[in-house]
Scaffold this active site. Structure first.
Site, PDB file in Angstrom:
ATOM      1  N   ASP A   1       0.862  -1.185   0.000  1.00 45.61           N
ATOM      2  CA  ASP A   1       0.000   0.000   0.000  1.00 45.61           C
ATOM      3  C   ASP A   1       0.897   1.235   0.000  1.00 45.61           C
ATOM      4  O   ASP A   1       1.824   1.335   0.807  1.00 45.61           O
ATOM      5  CB  ASP A   1      -0.941   0.014   1.210  1.00 45.61           C
ATOM      6  CG  ASP A   1      -2.115   0.949   0.945  1.00 45.61           C
ATOM      7  OD1 ASP A   1      -2.806   0.750  -0.072  1.00 45.61           O
ATOM      8  OD2 ASP A   1      -2.323   1.886   1.717  1.00 45.61           O
TER       9      ASP A   1
ATOM     10  N   GLY B   1       1.005   6.153 -12.215  1.00 42.21           N
ATOM     11  CA  GLY B   1       0.414   6.973 -11.157  1.00 42.21           C
ATOM     12  C   GLY B   1       0.996   8.386 -11.123  1.00 42.21           C
ATOM     13  O   GLY B   1       1.045   9.086 -12.138  1.00 42.21           O
TER      14      GLY B   1
HETATM   15  P1  ITT Z   1      -3.482  -2.216  -5.509  1.00 35.59           P
HETATM   16  O1  ITT Z   1      -4.177  -1.639  -4.296  1.00 35.59           O
HETATM   17  O2  ITT Z   1      -4.277  -3.226  -6.260  1.00 35.59           O
HETATM   18  O3  ITT Z   1      -2.077  -2.719  -5.190  1.00 35.59           O
HETATM   19  P2  ITT Z   1      -3.405   0.566  -6.340  1.00 35.59           P
HETATM   20  O4  ITT Z   1      -2.828   1.265  -7.542  1.00 35.59           O
HETATM   21  O5  ITT Z   1      -4.806   0.927  -5.937  1.00 35.59           O
HETATM   22  O6  ITT Z   1      -3.241  -1.011  -6.574  1.00 35.59           O
HETATM   23  P3  ITT Z   1      -2.403   1.733  -3.885  1.00 35.59           P
HETATM   24  O7  ITT Z   1      -3.713   1.768  -3.210  1.00 35.59           O
HETATM   25  O8  ITT Z   1      -1.197   1.382  -3.065  1.00 35.59           O
HETATM   26  O9  ITT Z   1      -2.427   0.747  -5.146  1.00 35.59           O
HETATM   27  O10 ITT Z   1      -2.054   3.053  -4.681  1.00 35.59           O
HETATM   28  C1  ITT Z   1      -2.152   4.297  -4.166  1.00 35.59           C
HETATM   29  C2  ITT Z   1      -2.051   5.316  -5.263  1.00 35.59           C
HETATM   30  O11 ITT Z   1      -0.709   5.789  -5.316  1.00 35.59           O
HETATM   31  C3  ITT Z   1      -2.420   4.880  -6.670  1.00 35.59           C
HETATM   32  O12 ITT Z   1      -3.089   5.973  -7.274  1.00 35.59           O
HETATM   33  C4  ITT Z   1      -1.081   4.633  -7.342  1.00 35.59           C
HETATM   34  O13 ITT Z   1      -1.120   4.896  -8.739  1.00 35.59           O
HETATM   35  C5  ITT Z   1      -0.185   5.629  -6.608  1.00 35.59           C
HETATM   36  N1  ITT Z   1       1.165   5.109  -6.485  1.00 35.59           N
HETATM   37  C6  ITT Z   1       1.565   4.064  -5.713  1.00 35.59           C
HETATM   38  N2  ITT Z   1       2.870   3.838  -5.883  1.00 35.59           N
HETATM   39  C7  ITT Z   1       3.295   4.750  -6.782  1.00 35.59           C
HETATM   40  C8  ITT Z   1       4.534   5.012  -7.392  1.00 35.59           C
HETATM   41  O14 ITT Z   1       5.598   4.268  -7.134  1.00 35.59           O
HETATM   42  N3  ITT Z   1       4.607   6.010  -8.275  1.00 35.59           N
HETATM   43  C9  ITT Z   1       3.539   6.748  -8.572  1.00 35.59           C
HETATM   44  N4  ITT Z   1       2.324   6.577  -8.056  1.00 35.59           N
HETATM   45  C10 ITT Z   1       2.210   5.577  -7.170  1.00 35.59           C
END
Ligand code: ITT
Length: 214
Positions: free
Chosen positions: A61, A174
């Site tokens: 997360d 992201g």
């Molecule tokens: P899962 O829960 O299925 O793993 P998710 O993309 O929803 O996928 P998160 O809840 O951890 O995962 O993501 C939180 C947000 O932060 C999400 O919008 C991601 O695109 C972003 N994010 C996470 N890690 C990132 C990174 O390394 N670089 C850029 N954005 C990131």
């Protein structure tokens, strides 16, 4: 086989590069609880993912924390990316003149077995009371505050400081295009460069050491 439980292919690319062939993605949409704590969200998710997979799992997360916006979007990064979108978050931060930010990542590992003591924290499902507002806590029953019989989950964290900039680069995923570290946005780095310094890379490095022993 270790399962990396996520619906996000960007995370998988980075993790596979780090952990090699011993890990495989499991695309399972576990419940993301509402909490201000990435640790708590990841721990609850890992327990559910383990019970679904029946094999060792990691859940990751992560979130972007813009310092002068009180850590927004933080644990709500995914929702905010889907609703406002990355470019608007970037504009909002720049309009406020607030550029300092960090990425944080929590990797939660669960294989159903207990853990020996190490510096990394273990979630035993007894921390929900800390997330409740004081008023709620007064009325909460024991079963509201403790996950009875919860299997232990080991947590590995990583963070990286940076600043919010106009979007640059087309790699990563992201919020990567608006997050700059040392003169380059994460979207301008290849995954090896990003892994070497990123929140996820740092958490994965700690996890890999532990998992090699395990
Ligand atoms: P899962 O829960 O299925 O793993 P998710 O993309 O929803 O996928 P998160 O809840 O951890 O995962 O993501 C939180 C947000 O932060 C999400 O919008 C991601 O695109 C972003 N994010 C996470 N890690 C990132 C990174 O390394 N670089 C850029 N954005 C990131």
């Amino acid at each position: 086989m270790l399962r990396y439980v996520t619906t996000n292919p960007g995370k998988v690319r980075e993790a596979l590069e780090y952990l090699g062939e011993g890990v495989e993605q499991l695309e399972f949409d576990y419940t993301e609880i509402q909490s201000s704590s990435l640790e708590r969200i990841a721990a609850v998710g890992a327990r559910e993912a383990f019970s679904h997979a029946g094999e060792p799992v990691i859940v990751d997360d992560a979130g972007l924390f813009i310092e002068d916006l009180d850590g927004f979007p933080g644990p709500y990064s995914s929702y905010v990316e889907e609703t406002l979108g990355v470019e608007r978050v970037g504009r909002l931060a720049r309009e406020e003149g607030t550029l300092r930010a960090s990425f944080r990542c929590v990797i939660a590992y669960c294989d159903g077995e207990p853990f020996e003591a190490t510096p990394e924290p273990v979630d035993r499902g007894d921390r929900r009371g800390q997330d409740l507002a004081a008023a709620d806590r007064d009325t909460a029953t024991t079963s509201d505050t403790v996950d009875e019989g919860a299997v232990p989950v080991k947590l590995f964290t990583g963070a990286v400081p940076g600043r919010i900039v106009e979007p640059r680069g087309d790699g990563g995923f992201g919020y990567d295009p608006i997050f700059e570290h040392d003169g380059q946005t994460f979207a301008e780095m290849d995954s090896e460069e990003k892994n070497a310094i990123s929140h996820r890379g740092r958490a994965l490095a700690k996890f890999a050491d532990f998992y090699a022993e395990r």
